[in-house]
Enzyme design. Structure first.
Site, PDB file in Angstrom:
ATOM      1  N   HIS A 144       0.789  -1.233   0.000  1.00  0.00           N
ATOM      2  CA  HIS A 144       0.000   0.000   0.000  1.00  0.00           C
ATOM      3  C   HIS A 144       0.812   1.269   0.000  1.00  0.00           C
ATOM      4  O   HIS A 144       0.230   2.356   0.047  1.00  0.00           O
ATOM      5  CB  HIS A 144      -0.925   0.044   1.216  1.00  0.00           C
ATOM      6  N   LYS A 152      -8.940  14.037   3.491  1.00  0.00           N
ATOM      7  CA  LYS A 152      -8.081  12.852   3.561  1.00  0.00           C
ATOM      8  C   LYS A 152      -7.184  13.009   4.778  1.00  0.00           C
ATOM      9  O   LYS A 152      -7.132  14.079   5.367  1.00  0.00           O
ATOM     10  CB  LYS A 152      -7.233  12.725   2.292  1.00  0.00           C
ATOM     11  N   ARG A 153      -6.479  11.933   5.164  1.00  0.00           N
ATOM     12  CA  ARG A 153      -5.531  12.065   6.269  1.00  0.00           C
ATOM     13  C   ARG A 153      -4.565  13.197   6.008  1.00  0.00           C
ATOM     14  O   ARG A 153      -4.194  13.463   4.857  1.00  0.00           O
ATOM     15  CB  ARG A 153      -4.749  10.754   6.460  1.00  0.00           C
ATOM     16  N   LYS A 163       0.609  14.463   0.913  1.00  0.00           N
ATOM     17  CA  LYS A 163      -0.698  14.775   0.321  1.00  0.00           C
ATOM     18  C   LYS A 163      -0.852  16.282   0.047  1.00  0.00           C
ATOM     19  O   LYS A 163      -1.787  16.716  -0.606  1.00  0.00           O
ATOM     20  CB  LYS A 163      -1.826  14.283   1.221  1.00  0.00           C
ATOM     21  N   THR A 203      -8.469   6.534  -2.880  1.00  0.00           N
ATOM     22  CA  THR A 203      -9.816   6.074  -3.189  1.00  0.00           C
ATOM     23  C   THR A 203     -10.797   7.225  -3.016  1.00  0.00           C
ATOM     24  O   THR A 203     -11.889   7.197  -3.590  1.00  0.00           O
ATOM     25  CB  THR A 203     -10.244   4.902  -2.277  1.00  0.00           C
ATOM     26  N   LYS A 214     -14.417   8.394  -5.115  1.00  0.00           N
ATOM     27  CA  LYS A 214     -15.723   8.764  -4.551  1.00  0.00           C
ATOM     28  C   LYS A 214     -16.183  10.105  -5.116  1.00  0.00           C
ATOM     29  O   LYS A 214     -17.356  10.278  -5.470  1.00  0.00           O
ATOM     30  CB  LYS A 214     -15.635   8.855  -3.023  1.00  0.00           C
TER      31      LYS A 214
HETATM   32  C1  LIG Z   1     -12.083   7.237   1.242  1.00  0.00           C
HETATM   33  C2  LIG Z   1     -11.618   7.602   2.571  1.00  0.00           C
HETATM   34  C3  LIG Z   1     -10.254   7.796   2.829  1.00  0.00           C
HETATM   35  C4  LIG Z   1      -9.200   7.710   1.751  1.00  0.00           C
HETATM   36  O1  LIG Z   1      -9.032   8.981   1.164  1.00  0.00           O
HETATM   37  P1  LIG Z   1      -7.787   9.308   0.215  1.00  0.00           P
HETATM   38  O2  LIG Z   1      -8.126  10.634  -0.363  1.00  0.00           O
HETATM   39  O3  LIG Z   1      -7.755   8.246  -0.817  1.00  0.00           O
HETATM   40  O4  LIG Z   1      -6.585   9.337   1.065  1.00  0.00           O
HETATM   41  C5  LIG Z   1      -9.860   8.152   4.084  1.00  0.00           C
HETATM   42  N1  LIG Z   1     -10.758   8.279   5.084  1.00  0.00           N
HETATM   43  C6  LIG Z   1     -12.080   8.107   4.878  1.00  0.00           C
HETATM   44  C7  LIG Z   1     -13.015   8.290   6.011  1.00  0.00           C
HETATM   45  C8  LIG Z   1     -12.552   7.756   3.627  1.00  0.00           C
HETATM   46  O5  LIG Z   1     -13.877   7.567   3.448  1.00  0.00           O
END
Ligand SMILES: *Cc1c(COP(=O)(O)O)cnc(C)c1O
Length: 799
Positions: free
Chosen positions: A349, A536-537, A542, A644, A648
């Site tokens: 990952h 995101k985190r 990032k 991911t 979304k």
């Molecule tokens: C989808 C999702 C992530 C992943 O987000 P990235 O932008 O791909 O890092 C992290 N936390 C939550 C709660 C999510 O739903």
């Protein structure tokens, strides 16, 4: 128990269960009782198909997959379960007849935060897709007492509060004491020759812990197949209690106490290792037990079971399965190794070197002496084989499992698995060309790509009913079972009515988010402004910082240049930082301080607002993603394995403003470059720049007044009302030669942002762009990902 689920049968069962459990009528019941009884009724209904699935699995003996993951970021399960079961409306109407609003009860469910972010959420999407595409597959994880911390913002800073997710009870789980297994730590390894002349190995005086499973049913969409997520909880074992360890109970309790709030570095070392072994060992015991119910021995295990290791956290499964086969089932090494390496598969990952797990040998030797011996033997044999087939000493050295006093978990994973996969095309390419290039020389056939996905049920059908309705009206409903059918929408992207309807849907979702922002952050935002979201985190790679510095730059322009205008914009952030990650926490503070400054400045707040939504998690993502116009995916190219979140947003009609990184590359490939806003260095350019050592951040700093100004504002005590300064951020960028190329990509990012302004002003062209994104997002359904895993790695058939 309800067999034929209708509004009426539900109402009757609901009232009966209320009396049975709480001795009150539905009308008199407290809201928490209404919630708990609803959960009970639904879980009992699920248990019918759950039982049937287990019976059918025993009868037909199809191969099953077990997904071993330290994290499952499930979120709430109510809506998803009721919808997947097709009983949402019956329940809603039945409750309504009792005067109960289903939304009120849904809100009482806690977000099951047994994960940190993308990796854990992927595991959750996979469970939904495995069941919904009719495969038999189960999750294996820990039942953390406290999930991912709750984030509060106090004084503009992140404050971490424990997540009491089990406060009201988890209505979906069912404790299964009869399936308790023993997990052993420490002790002394005793080897002796038994009556058959074989070496027999025993662990003397181990620290024994009972692993007690709590099972959660995983219901698929439009199927009776019900799988299981098994969550292990640690309880004291009698035999260790009598030995009278002083703080034995404390130590046992600590194992499942909490999730490590950091998915990129290894913290709390010993305890984390204890956790890893705990759920892995317990999970393997279950698999072996089940197998031996139907087969005389474990020879045929790989024909009936595949185990997918989600990152290196569960990789102890490899030596642990060896241990079980050798010590408990008297296999010879070669036969045992053959079974293990046909059963295990590993998903990588990350390419961040600080996140590639390495354990000091001493830790494993102390905590798991027998497992350590086996790792040594795996390494010894591996080195022997390698030096006879691949004599290049550098290659041999790079592939060692034990090196520099450490156990290299990824190396162990690759050697012990039948498959190694990355999570997006670019990431898998980087794995074979760079991170694991030496292993690729040895085992080219093991390496493959499985581009991540998201369940379109949770992330589109259930969280965005307005868009779902529009899609149904426009292209029919086949896309629900066949998400690739979303491409039918391509025929309508120029249709003025469809465009109008889409813009109306988007506005409705923005209103819902705007209300949430008003309630939680007390900020009024304009739904006619561009909703620009980065959720995101929080992590340096990032580059939330690039977004913030750019907002500071826009603010400067609005203040100093009377002619400067921009399309009104709402910059929305949501992110948790690991509690020990100082830089990340400073960025959160900076965002919140900037929000305060911008939103209270009447010259500027007409053009922009900045919002930080606290406590980012699945439930917030469900109202955030689908309200976005712009999806910020701006990582330094080559660093984000897949992402991911990007999928979304895309599926809900937001435009990707991003770098050519992770799955962004594949998004662009599908929509076409003109239907995304791409900027910045590519991963090759980044490599080249680093290789050449030609980049000097100070050169930019000294020659670029706009950037210099923003950077200096970080140090200016008069810039924010409360006098805060951000020396740590300034130093991080300038003294580490801008490791993540924030300033290098700054103007390219700025230009992309200007393009967004221009493009958004043309409403029809914008709507078309969003529709093209939705139409081509079906590929990113995790149903597609799971089918690829099933066909290429697991070799399992549908139920
Ligand atoms: C989808 C999702 C992530 C992943 O987000 P990235 O932008 O791909 O890092 C992290 N936390 C939550 C709660 C999510 O739903």
């Amino acid at each position: 128990m309800i067999l034929d689920f209708t509004k009426d049968t539900f109402m009757e069962e609901y009232a009966n269960k209320m009396v049975e459990l709480y001795g009150v009528s539905v009308e008199e019941a407290h809201i928490t009782e209404k919630y708990l009884v609803l959960g009970e009724v639904i879980r009992e209904y699920i248990s019918i198909s759950w039982k049937e699935s287990k019976e059918a699995n025993r009868m037909y003996q199809k191969k099953e997959v077990y997904y071993f993951s330290m994290e499952f970021l499930m979120g709430r399960l109510f809506t998803s379960n009721l919808m997947n079961l097709g009983i949402y409306d019956a329940v809603k109407d039945g409750l309504e007849a009792y005067g109960i609003d289903i939304n009120m009860l849904e809100e009482l469910e806690s977000d099951a935060g047994l994960g940190n972010g993308g990796l854990g959420r992927l595991a959750a999407c996979f469970l939904d897709s495995i069941a919904s595409t009719h495969y038999i597959g189960h999750g294996n994880c820990i039942r953390y007492e406290y999930g991912f911390f709750k984030q509060l913002i106090n004084d503009n800073k992140q404050v971490e509060v424990p997540d009491l997710w089990l406060k009201l009870r988890n209505v979906w789980e069912i404790k299964k004491p009869k399936h308790t297994v023993k997990v052993c730590y420490g002790g002394t390894v005793r080897q002796s020759i038994n009556e058959n002349g074989k070496v027999s190995v025993e662990l003397e005086d181990p620290f024994v812990v009972n692993a007690v499973p709590y099972d959660v049913p995983i219901v698929g969409y439009d199927t009776k197949l019900t799988n299981t997520l098994r969550l292990w909880s640690a309880e004291p074992a009698e035999e260790s209690l009598v030995q009278g360890h002083e703080d034995y109970i404390q130590q046992v309790r600590a194992i499942c106490n909490s999730l490590y709030p950091d998915d990129s570095t290894q913290e709390g070392k010993m305890l984390r290792l204890t956790q890893q072994y705990f759920f892995v060992s317990a999970g393997l015991h279950t698999i072996i037990r089940n197998h031996l119910k139907n087969h005389p021995n474990l020879d045929s295990l790989p024909e009936h079971v595949a185990i997918q290791l989600n990152d290196t956290h569960p990789v102890l499964a490899i030596p642990e399965l060896m241990r079980l086969l050798l010590d408990d089932y008297q296999y010879e090494w070669v036969d045992a190794w053959n079974i293990v390496t046909k059963t295990m598969a590993y998903t990588n990952h990350t390419v961040l070197s600080e996140a590639l797990e390495r354990w000091p040998m001493e830790y494993i030797r102390q905590l798991l002496p027998r497992v350590y011996m086996i790792i040594e033997e795996i390494d010894r044999r591996w080195m022997y084989d390698l030096s006879h087939t691949h004599s290049h000493p550098e290659l041999v050295q790079a592939c060692r499992i034990l090196r520099d006093g450490q156990v290299h978990m990824a190396n162990l994973a690759i050697v012990g698995s039948m498959s190694v996969n990355g999570v997006a095309a670019l990431h898998s390419k980087i794995l074979i060309e760079d991170v694991f290039r030496d292993f690729y020389q040895v085992f080219p056939e093991k390496f493959n790509n499985k581009t991540n996905g998201i369940t379109h049920r949770r992330w589109l059908m259930y969280s965005n009913p307005e868009l779902t309705h529009l899609l149904d009206e426009t292209i029919g409903t086949t896309w629900k079972l066949q998400p690739s059918d979303l491409t039918k929408l391509n025929a309508y992207v120029d249709d003025a009515d469809v465009q109008e309807n889409f813009l109306r849907v988007k506005k409705r979702r923005k209103e819902i988010l705007a209300k949430y922002i008003k309630d939680v952050c007390n900020v009024e935002v304009d739904v006619n402004s561009i909703f620009d979201v980065q959720a995101k985190r929080l992590h340096a790679y990032k580059r939330q910082l690039m977004n913030v510095l750019h907002i500071m730059h826009l603010y400067n322009k609005l203040k100093e240049d009377k002619d400067f205008t921009m399309y009104p914009r709402t910059f929305i952030f949501a992110a948790k930082a690991a509690p020990s990650y100082v830089f990340a926490k400073k960025v959160i503070e900076l965002i919140n301080n900037l929000a305060q400054k911008v939103n209270n400045d009447p010259d500027v707040s007409r053009y922009m607002k900045v919002v930080f939504i606290p406590n980012y998690g699945v439930s917030i993502a469900e109202i955030l993603m689908n309200a976005a116009d712009v999806s910020e995916q701006i990582s330094t190219a080559g660093k984000e394995a897949s992402g991911t979140g990007n999928m979304k947003f895309m599926m809900n009609g937001a435009i990707t403003l991003g770098t050519m990184d992770g799955a962004n590359v594949e998004i662009v490939e599908r929509v076409g470059r003109e239907y995304a806003e791409i900027f910045g260095l590519t991963s090759e350019e980044v490599n080249h720049l680093k290789f050449e050592h030609s980049y000097d951040v100070w050169q930019i700093y000294h020659n670029d007044p706009s950037i210099k100004k923003v950077m200096e504002q970080l140090l200016d005590v008069n810039y924010f009302d409360n006098g805060s300064t951000y020396r740590e951020i300034y130093d991080e960028v300038l003294n580490k030669n801008d490791e993540y190329l924030v300033l290098k990509d700054f103007w390219s990012y700025h230009e992309a942002q200007r393009n967004i302004d221009t493009r958004y002003a043309n409403r029809s062209a914008w709507a078309k762009m969003c529709l093209v994104n939705i139409a081509n997002s079906g590929y990113f359904s995790s149903d597609r990902t799971i089918k690829e895993y099933a066909n290429d790695i697991w070799h399992i058939e549908t139920y």
